[in-house]
Write a protein that holds these residues in place. Structure first.
Motif, PDB file in Angstrom:
ATOM      1  N   ALA A 172       1.173  -1.107  -0.015  1.00 56.77           N
ATOM      2  CA  ALA A 172       0.045  -0.088   0.101  1.00 56.77           C
ATOM      3  C   ALA A 172       1.005   1.322  -0.238  1.00 56.77           C
ATOM      4  N   VAL A 173       1.969   1.303   1.152  1.00 56.27           N
ATOM      5  CA  VAL A 173       2.887   2.492   1.167  1.00 56.27           C
ATOM      6  C   VAL A 173       3.290   2.674  -0.292  1.00 56.27           C
ATOM      7  N   LEU A 174       4.075   1.558  -1.183  1.00 56.72           N
ATOM      8  CA  LEU A 174       4.669   1.493  -2.453  1.00 56.72           C
ATOM      9  C   LEU A 174       3.804   2.395  -3.755  1.00 56.72           C
ATOM     10  N   LEU A 175       2.708   1.264  -3.767  1.00 61.43           N
ATOM     11  CA  LEU A 175       1.742   1.932  -4.853  1.00 61.43           C
ATOM     12  C   LEU A 175       1.274   2.706  -4.650  1.00 61.43           C
ATOM     13  N   GLU A 177       3.233   6.104  -3.220  1.00 58.88           N
ATOM     14  CA  GLU A 177       3.877   6.557  -3.947  1.00 58.88           C
ATOM     15  C   GLU A 177       3.756   6.917  -5.220  1.00 58.88           C
ATOM     16  N   GLU A 178       3.790   5.586  -5.728  1.00 62.33           N
ATOM     17  CA  GLU A 178       3.568   5.347  -7.827  1.00 62.33           C
ATOM     18  C   GLU A 178       2.300   6.129  -8.538  1.00 62.33           C
ATOM     19  N   GLY A 179       1.008   6.566  -7.019  1.00 60.90           N
ATOM     20  CA  GLY A 179       0.432   7.443  -7.376  1.00 60.90           C
ATOM     21  C   GLY A 179      -0.814   6.274  -8.045  1.00 60.90           C
ATOM     22  N   ARG A 180      -0.465   5.057  -8.182  1.00 60.82           N
ATOM     23  CA  ARG A 180      -1.341   3.987  -8.134  1.00 60.82           C
ATOM     24  C   ARG A 180      -2.503   3.651  -6.941  1.00 60.82           C
ATOM     25  N   VAL A 181      -3.303   4.982  -6.117  1.00 62.51           N
ATOM     26  CA  VAL A 181      -4.923   5.458  -5.434  1.00 62.51           C
ATOM     27  C   VAL A 181      -5.146   3.979  -5.002  1.00 62.51           C
ATOM     28  N   ASP A 182      -5.665   3.467  -6.370  1.00 65.89           N
ATOM     29  CA  ASP A 182      -6.918   2.508  -6.341  1.00 65.89           C
ATOM     30  C   ASP A 182      -6.168   1.374  -5.971  1.00 65.89           C
ATOM     31  N   ARG A 183      -4.926   0.872  -6.927  1.00 64.69           N
ATOM     32  CA  ARG A 183      -4.436  -0.478  -6.101  1.00 64.69           C
ATOM     33  C   ARG A 183      -3.845  -0.149  -4.177  1.00 64.69           C
ATOM     34  N   ALA A 184      -3.827   1.042  -3.623  1.00 63.42           N
ATOM     35  CA  ALA A 184      -2.870   0.833  -2.346  1.00 63.42           C
ATOM     36  C   ALA A 184      -4.220   1.203  -1.707  1.00 63.42           C
ATOM     37  N   ALA A 186      -6.718  -0.699  -2.058  1.00 66.71           N
ATOM     38  CA  ALA A 186      -6.796  -2.027  -1.481  1.00 66.71           C
ATOM     39  C   ALA A 186      -6.015  -2.806  -0.779  1.00 66.71           C
ATOM     40  N   PHE A 187      -4.755  -2.985  -0.647  1.00 64.85           N
ATOM     41  CA  PHE A 187      -4.051  -3.377  -0.265  1.00 64.85           C
ATOM     42  C   PHE A 187      -4.143  -3.224   1.351  1.00 64.85           C
ATOM     43  N   LEU A 188      -4.155  -1.516   1.833  1.00 68.34           N
ATOM     44  CA  LEU A 188      -4.358  -1.315   2.784  1.00 68.34           C
ATOM     45  C   LEU A 188      -5.479  -1.263   3.659  1.00 68.34           C
ATOM     46  N   GLY A 195      -6.542  -6.428  11.468  1.00 68.24           N
ATOM     47  CA  GLY A 195      -6.178  -6.502  12.947  1.00 68.24           C
ATOM     48  C   GLY A 195      -4.547  -6.611  13.235  1.00 68.24           C
ATOM     49  N   ASP A 196      -3.861  -6.365  12.646  1.00 72.95           N
ATOM     50  CA  ASP A 196      -2.557  -6.595  13.304  1.00 72.95           C
ATOM     51  C   ASP A 196      -2.112  -5.994  14.280  1.00 72.95           C
ATOM     52  N   PRO A 197      -1.983  -5.752  15.342  1.00 71.86           N
ATOM     53  CA  PRO A 197      -1.345  -4.646  15.812  1.00 71.86           C
ATOM     54  C   PRO A 197      -0.525  -4.728  15.942  1.00 71.86           C
ATOM     55  N   GLU A 198       0.577  -4.179  15.166  1.00 70.16           N
ATOM     56  CA  GLU A 198       1.591  -3.426  14.566  1.00 70.16           C
ATOM     57  C   GLU A 198       1.338  -3.312  13.118  1.00 70.16           C
ATOM     58  N   VAL A 199       0.630  -3.556  12.154  1.00 73.72           N
ATOM     59  CA  VAL A 199      -0.406  -2.743  11.314  1.00 73.72           C
ATOM     60  C   VAL A 199      -0.639  -1.078  11.765  1.00 73.72           C
ATOM     61  N   LEU A 200      -1.748  -1.403  12.751  1.00 70.28           N
ATOM     62  CA  LEU A 200      -2.703   0.099  13.071  1.00 70.28           C
ATOM     63  C   LEU A 200      -1.565   0.441  14.228  1.00 70.28           C
ATOM     64  N   PHE A 201      -0.084   0.306  14.467  1.00 72.26           N
ATOM     65  CA  PHE A 201       0.616   1.088  14.881  1.00 72.26           C
ATOM     66  C   PHE A 201       1.520   2.157  14.369  1.00 72.26           C
ATOM     67  N   TRP A 202       0.910   1.489  12.938  1.00 72.89           N
ATOM     68  CA  TRP A 202       1.958   1.773  11.863  1.00 72.89           C
ATOM     69  C   TRP A 202       1.304   2.922  11.276  1.00 72.89           C
ATOM     70  N   ILE A 203       0.173   3.104  10.986  1.00 71.43           N
ATOM     71  CA  ILE A 203      -0.538   3.672  10.630  1.00 71.43           C
ATOM     72  C   ILE A 203      -0.933   4.554  11.194  1.00 71.43           C
ATOM     73  N   SER A 204      -0.868   4.091  12.868  1.00 66.87           N
ATOM     74  CA  SER A 204      -1.322   5.895  13.355  1.00 66.87           C
ATOM     75  C   SER A 204       0.274   6.421  13.266  1.00 66.87           C
ATOM     76  N   ARG A 205       1.302   6.181  13.287  1.00 68.40           N
ATOM     77  CA  ARG A 205       2.372   7.014  12.845  1.00 68.40           C
ATOM     78  C   ARG A 205       1.985   7.637  11.845  1.00 68.40           C
TER      79      ARG A 205
END
Length: 442
Positions: A172-175, A177-184, A186-188, A195-205
């Motif tokens: 999601a981050v890389l897509l 940054e490439e401007g491929r928002v729809d694909r990003a 979907a991954f996000l 519900g992964d705690p680390e994912v939610l933490f990174w998103i909060s950051r």
């Protein structure tokens, strides 16, 4: 064969027998198993045989080995022919190669830290400052060098499971940054939905970086409720600032239970503020055992409150000797109370040179007693400026509550001391009072 079609586990001996018997799928499964054990040279022999026989999974496995080495051109050489046939796994691998190339193209060298950028050691542990998402290990990490794209590239190189939530977030981050928002998006969505705690933490950051610490509080809370210790610690600090100490205690205790040692000190401060000195002392001592010198200073403050000045002094001295500027201010105050102003000045000077506002103001007092008004004014100006500028909105949570501030004169006390000589016409004292921006109390 089930191991080939569905990824089911199979004894290595059976896979080897199938490979040696010339079964192409067996060669691939055996090669992948060897690769997972780190036997890459032997793995490549079997995977190359299977690829030569036309097996697409073997080609993807060979490309993945090169991807993990950072050999993007070589990885593409294996992925592209299979992707051109419409194979979803190979097409996904090609997306990763393109995203990693884009991240490499945007990479900016990290600036080294300049000498002398020391900051005061707070007597509570602050919430994490905005930064790029951290690398997957350790889980308690709160910052990482480089850009989000660099972080995402490292995640893709370290995770072979395409369905892992960390891989989804990296894509999601890389897509994005490439401007491929729809694909990003979907991954996000897949990453958040895990519900992964680390994912939610990174998103909060990411929200902290974009919106500021306080605006990101709902996202921090979600990560905290999912069980991320650093997010739980941050929620505790934010709630203390908001005056909701009951909920703050809840999150601090969750963080402590998860082994987040910074929360020992903050929980101790909270408990002391409630008058629970036994509870506060227990957590200050846990902080000290974890190597936190701020706990030494706070324990000294608590012991002083209990009336045990002798033991308080020992902890302040130990904190000072360990490099705690708070400890230097506190121990200096003890020396000044005894009339040992020269010794106090030495400790305050060390802390003042590291930017501690209370040390700078105390040092100004010590210098004025010696008639060194010009130096005193300089330190008084620095201390008053530091106190006036901190804390600013959307910066990490402020330091300890007033109950745990270092012993010694604060801004008002310095003004009070100066007002006497100023009222008697002392020009230097009046000038120093003017620098503090406070009225003459005479």
């Amino acid at each position: 064969m089930a191991a080939y079609q569905y990824g089911l586990p199979v004894p290595e001996e059976l896979a080897r027998e199938a490979a040696e018997a010339g079964v192409v799928e067996g060669m691939t499964v055996y090669g992948i198993g060897l690769g997972n054990r780190g036997l890459l040279d032997e793995a490549e022999v079997w995977l190359q045989r299977a690829r030569a026989a036309g097996d697409p999974m073997a080609a993807i496995a060979l490309g993945t080995i090169r991807l993990n080495r950072g050999e993007l051109d070589e990885a593409e050489r294996y992925f592209r022919p299979v992707a051109d046939t419409g194979n979803s796994g190979a097409r996904r691998a090609m997306e990763e190669v393109r995203a990693l190339r884009a991240a490499e193209a945007r990479r900016v060298p990290r600036q080294p830290r300049q000498p002398g950028q020391a900051t005061p050691t707070p007597t509570t542990r602050q919430a994490p400052a905005p930064a790029a998402p951290p690398v997957a290990e350790p889980a308690s990490s709160v910052s990482a060098p480089g850009s989000p794209a660099e972080w995402a590239g490292r995640i893709l190189l370290r995770n072979l499971d395409d369905n892992h939530p960390h891989v989804h977030l990296a894509m999601a981050v890389l897509l994005a940054e490439e401007g491929r928002v729809d694909r990003a998006q979907a991954f996000l969505a897949a990453a958040v939905g895990s519900g992964d705690p680390e994912v939610l933490f990174w998103i909060s950051r990411m929200h902290i970086e974009g919106d500021g610490l306080h605006a990101a509080m709902p996202h921090i809370e979600r990560a905290a409720d999912a069980g991320h210790p650093a997010a739980q610690h941050t929620m505790g600090a934010l709630l203390v600032e908001a005056g909701d100490t009951a909920r703050a205690e809840h999150y601090y205790r969750l963080a402590v239970a998860a082994g987040h040692t910074d929360s020992y000190l903050n929980l101790g401060v909270l408990l002391r503020g409630r008058g629970d000195l036994d509870g506060a002392e227990a957590y200050y001592r846990k902080a000290i055992e974890a190597g936190d010198v701020g706990g030494m200073n706070n324990l000294g403050n608590l012991l002083r409150q209990r009336g045990d000045l002798a033991r308080a002094e020992r902890w302040w001295l130990r904190a000072a000797e360990e490099g705690s500027t708070d400890g230097m201010v506190s121990y200096g105050a003890v020396l000044a109370e005894r009339g040992e102003w020269d010794a106090a000045e030495e400790w305050w000077l060390r802390a003042a040179e590291e930017g501690h506002p209370a040390a700078q103001l105390n040092l100004a007092e010590a210098l004025l007693r010696k008639g060194r008004a010009e130096e005193a004014e300089r330190w008084a100006r620095s201390g008053a400026s530091a106190l006036a500028s901190a804390p600013a909105p959307d910066t990490p949570v402020p330091d300890a509550p007033a109950a745990d501030t270092p012993a010694g004169p604060d801004l008002a006390a310095v003004a009070g001391w100066l007002s006497g000589p100023a009222g008697r016409g002392d020009g230097d004292a009046r000038a120093a009072l003017d620098l503090l921006g406070l009225p003459d109390e005479t």
